[in-house]
Design an enzyme around this catalytic site. Structure first.
Site, PDB file in Angstrom:
ATOM      1  N   GLY A  11       0.822  -1.211   0.000  1.00  0.00           N
ATOM      2  CA  GLY A  11       0.000   0.000   0.000  1.00  0.00           C
ATOM      3  C   GLY A  11       0.856   1.260   0.000  1.00  0.00           C
ATOM      4  N   MET A  13       1.183   3.603   2.394  1.00  0.00           N
ATOM      5  CA  MET A  13       1.985   3.715   3.617  1.00  0.00           C
ATOM      6  C   MET A  13       2.951   2.539   3.737  1.00  0.00           C
ATOM      7  SD  MET A  13       1.469   6.456   5.298  1.00  0.00           S
ATOM      8  CE  MET A  13       1.996   6.116   6.963  1.00  0.00           C
ATOM      9  N   GLY A  96      -0.633   1.642  12.598  1.00  0.00           N
ATOM     10  CA  GLY A  96      -0.926   2.959  12.045  1.00  0.00           C
ATOM     11  C   GLY A  96      -2.304   2.995  11.424  1.00  0.00           C
ATOM     12  N   THR A  97      -2.834   1.813  11.097  1.00  0.00           N
ATOM     13  CA  THR A  97      -4.172   1.739  10.490  1.00  0.00           C
ATOM     14  C   THR A  97      -5.186   2.363  11.432  1.00  0.00           C
ATOM     15  OG1 THR A  97      -3.472  -0.387   9.611  1.00  0.00           O
ATOM     16  CG2 THR A  97      -5.803   0.179   9.376  1.00  0.00           C
ATOM     17  N   HIS A 152      -8.245  14.919   3.846  1.00  0.00           N
ATOM     18  CA  HIS A 152      -7.445  13.772   3.416  1.00  0.00           C
ATOM     19  C   HIS A 152      -7.688  13.470   1.934  1.00  0.00           C
ATOM     20  CE1 HIS A 152      -6.870  13.048   7.721  1.00  0.00           C
ATOM     21  NE2 HIS A 152      -5.871  12.252   7.385  1.00  0.00           N
ATOM     22  N   LYS A 156      -9.180   7.477   1.265  1.00  0.00           N
ATOM     23  CA  LYS A 156      -9.310   7.152   2.687  1.00  0.00           C
ATOM     24  C   LYS A 156     -10.672   6.524   2.971  1.00  0.00           C
ATOM     25  CE  LYS A 156      -8.672   9.113   7.298  1.00  0.00           C
ATOM     26  NZ  LYS A 156      -7.935   7.921   7.742  1.00  0.00           N
TER      27      LYS A 156
HETATM   28  P1  NAD Z   1      -3.635   1.564   0.954  1.00  0.00           P
HETATM   29  O1  NAD Z   1      -4.995   1.177   0.490  1.00  0.00           O
HETATM   30  O2  NAD Z   1      -2.724   2.270   0.010  1.00  0.00           O
HETATM   31  O3  NAD Z   1      -2.862   0.279   1.502  1.00  0.00           O
HETATM   32  C1  NAD Z   1      -3.449  -0.762   2.228  1.00  0.00           C
HETATM   33  C2  NAD Z   1      -2.745  -2.042   1.840  1.00  0.00           C
HETATM   34  O4  NAD Z   1      -3.207  -3.082   2.713  1.00  0.00           O
HETATM   35  C3  NAD Z   1      -3.066  -2.509   0.395  1.00  0.00           C
HETATM   36  O5  NAD Z   1      -1.871  -2.770  -0.303  1.00  0.00           O
HETATM   37  C4  NAD Z   1      -3.888  -3.782   0.597  1.00  0.00           C
HETATM   38  O6  NAD Z   1      -3.675  -4.755  -0.415  1.00  0.00           O
HETATM   39  C5  NAD Z   1      -3.349  -4.263   1.938  1.00  0.00           C
HETATM   40  N1  NAD Z   1      -4.247  -5.189   2.645  1.00  0.00           N
HETATM   41  C6  NAD Z   1      -5.602  -5.191   2.687  1.00  0.00           C
HETATM   42  N2  NAD Z   1      -6.044  -6.215   3.433  1.00  0.00           N
HETATM   43  C7  NAD Z   1      -4.937  -6.866   3.895  1.00  0.00           C
HETATM   44  C8  NAD Z   1      -4.740  -7.996   4.719  1.00  0.00           C
HETATM   45  N3  NAD Z   1      -5.770  -8.689   5.222  1.00  0.00           N
HETATM   46  N4  NAD Z   1      -3.460  -8.375   5.002  1.00  0.00           N
HETATM   47  C9  NAD Z   1      -2.400  -7.695   4.482  1.00  0.00           C
HETATM   48  N5  NAD Z   1      -2.537  -6.614   3.669  1.00  0.00           N
HETATM   49  C10 NAD Z   1      -3.786  -6.203   3.396  1.00  0.00           C
HETATM   50  O7  NAD Z   1      -3.879   2.452   2.287  1.00  0.00           O
HETATM   51  P2  NAD Z   1      -2.875   3.514   2.943  1.00  0.00           P
HETATM   52  O8  NAD Z   1      -3.123   4.862   2.359  1.00  0.00           O
HETATM   53  O9  NAD Z   1      -1.501   2.951   2.927  1.00  0.00           O
HETATM   54  O10 NAD Z   1      -3.445   3.574   4.423  1.00  0.00           O
HETATM   55  C11 NAD Z   1      -3.489   2.423   5.243  1.00  0.00           C
HETATM   56  C12 NAD Z   1      -4.044   2.786   6.601  1.00  0.00           C
HETATM   57  O11 NAD Z   1      -3.114   3.655   7.280  1.00  0.00           O
HETATM   58  C13 NAD Z   1      -5.367   3.554   6.583  1.00  0.00           C
HETATM   59  O12 NAD Z   1      -6.170   3.096   7.659  1.00  0.00           O
HETATM   60  C14 NAD Z   1      -4.942   5.002   6.850  1.00  0.00           C
HETATM   61  O13 NAD Z   1      -5.958   5.762   7.455  1.00  0.00           O
HETATM   62  C15 NAD Z   1      -3.803   4.785   7.802  1.00  0.00           C
HETATM   63  N6  NAD Z   1      -2.845   5.888   7.925  1.00  0.00           N
HETATM   64  C16 NAD Z   1      -2.358   6.140   9.165  1.00  0.00           C
HETATM   65  C17 NAD Z   1      -1.387   7.091   9.363  1.00  0.00           C
HETATM   66  C18 NAD Z   1      -0.828   7.313  10.742  1.00  0.00           C
HETATM   67  O14 NAD Z   1       0.058   8.178  10.925  1.00  0.00           O
HETATM   68  N7  NAD Z   1      -1.279   6.547  11.734  1.00  0.00           N
HETATM   69  C19 NAD Z   1      -0.903   7.816   8.259  1.00  0.00           C
HETATM   70  C20 NAD Z   1      -1.416   7.550   6.997  1.00  0.00           C
HETATM   71  C21 NAD Z   1      -2.372   6.563   6.830  1.00  0.00           C
END
Ligand code: NAD
Length: 263
Positions: A11, A13, A96-97, A152, A156
């Site tokens: 993904g 992040m 972080g999710t 965002h 998201k």
């Molecule tokens: P994204 O959709 O780009 O990436 C998510 C990834 O997870 C994808 O590659 C997907 O294939 C994979 N995935 C889905 N189900 C899975 C599973 N069961 N096992 C393994 N992998 C799986 O999303 P993103 O933009 O990278 O954001 C991910 C999360 O991080 C979101 O919840 C977002 O809100 C959060 N986030 C948090 C922070 C922070 O500072 N805490 C910052 C940015 C984003």
């Protein structure tokens, strides 16, 4: 060297975390997992082959790579199950999710204690966002009328953002819950006044072009105060993620918030 695996590795992040972990001399990338598996993790992020192949089965990756820490940036609907699997195998989740419910966090805290495996969650890993939240809590003591606007990117899944909810929770520590705005106000279109947390309104903007941004606006007699933070790219989160990977094994139980582990 602390052994780290990354869940959600392909993904937006996840890829930034792969790169940061590979480039950090105190961390060793030992495993990676994503629904879209098969790639070499190093190659995926443009650093050349490093032999860590992205797997598709979390437990199989843990068994094969014996990580100490699992960084999770997946989806709100899968992060809880991932964390449970990791904790049961003695691997500390650094989460972080966003989108975990209060009940799920309470269950992770129990599980963490029962398995003697610390867990760390940060709704926002950017240092500037943490400072924004701390300053907002401070300001709310003196200016309790406050609304939050979070902005965002349009991919998201959850709203309001974890950061907005964490900001509201921190403000609620010092501000009595009370209705804001005109008590007689009506919404001509449902949702016009935003979400309601203890009377604070939270507005969520979703547009292409944004990464992660937030304004906390305070209103007082004849004045307003705006505290704003902008994450301009995903690198902004990486120092916080790497710090958490280094500190999580020395924590106790479930710890929430980057401010708890910053010196
Ligand atoms: P994204 O959709 O780009 O990436 C998510 C990834 O997870 C994808 O590659 C997907 O294939 C994979 N995935 C889905 N189900 C899975 C599973 N069961 N096992 C393994 N992998 C799986 O999303 P993103 O933009 O990278 O954001 C991910 C999360 O991080 C979101 O919840 C977002 O809100 C959060 N986030 C948090 C922070 C922070 O500072 N805490 C910052 C940015 C984003």
């Amino acid at each position: 060297m602390i052994k780290v695996m990354v869940s959600g590795a392909c993904g937006r992040m996840g890829q930034a975390v792969l790169k940061a972990v590979i480039e950090d001399s105190e961390l060793e990338l030992v495993g990676a997992v994503d629904l879209a598996g098969g790639a070499d993790a190093g190659e995926l992020v443009g650093l050349g082959k490093n032999g860590v192949i992205v797997g598709t089965d979390l437990e199989a990756v843990i068994n094969a790579s014996s990580p100490e820490v699992m960084v999770d940036f997946t989806r709100p609907d899968v992060v809880y199950a991932n964390a449970v699997k990791a904790i049961k195998k003695g691997v500390s989740p650094v989460i972080g999710t966003t989108g975990l419910s209060d009940e799920e966090k309470a269950e992770l805290a129990e599980l963490s204690k029962a398995n003697n495996t610390p867990v760390f969650i940060a709704p926002n890993f950017a240092i500037g966002a943490v400072l924004m939240m701390l300053m907002a809590r401070q300001a709310a003591k003196y200016m309790p009328e406050v609304e939050i606007i979070e902005l965002h990117h349009d991919k998201k899944l959850d709203a309001p953002s974890g950061t907005a909810l964490q900001t509201a929770a921190m403000i609620s520590e010092v501000r009595k819950a009370h209705v804001q705005g005109n008590p007689e106000e009506t919404e001509k279109v449902a949702g016009a006044r935003g979400a309601d947390v203890d009377g604070m309104r939270i507005h969520s903007v979703r547009l292409p072009g944004y990464v992660a941004h937030q304004e906390v606006i305070f209103g007082g007699l004849g004045q307003t105060l705006t505290i704003r933070h902008d994450s301009l790219n995903r690198e902004s989160f990486m120092p916080g993620v790497c710090l958490a990977c280094k500190k999580v094994r020395n924590l106790e139980g479930l710890v929430i918030g980057l401010d708890k582990i910053m010196d």
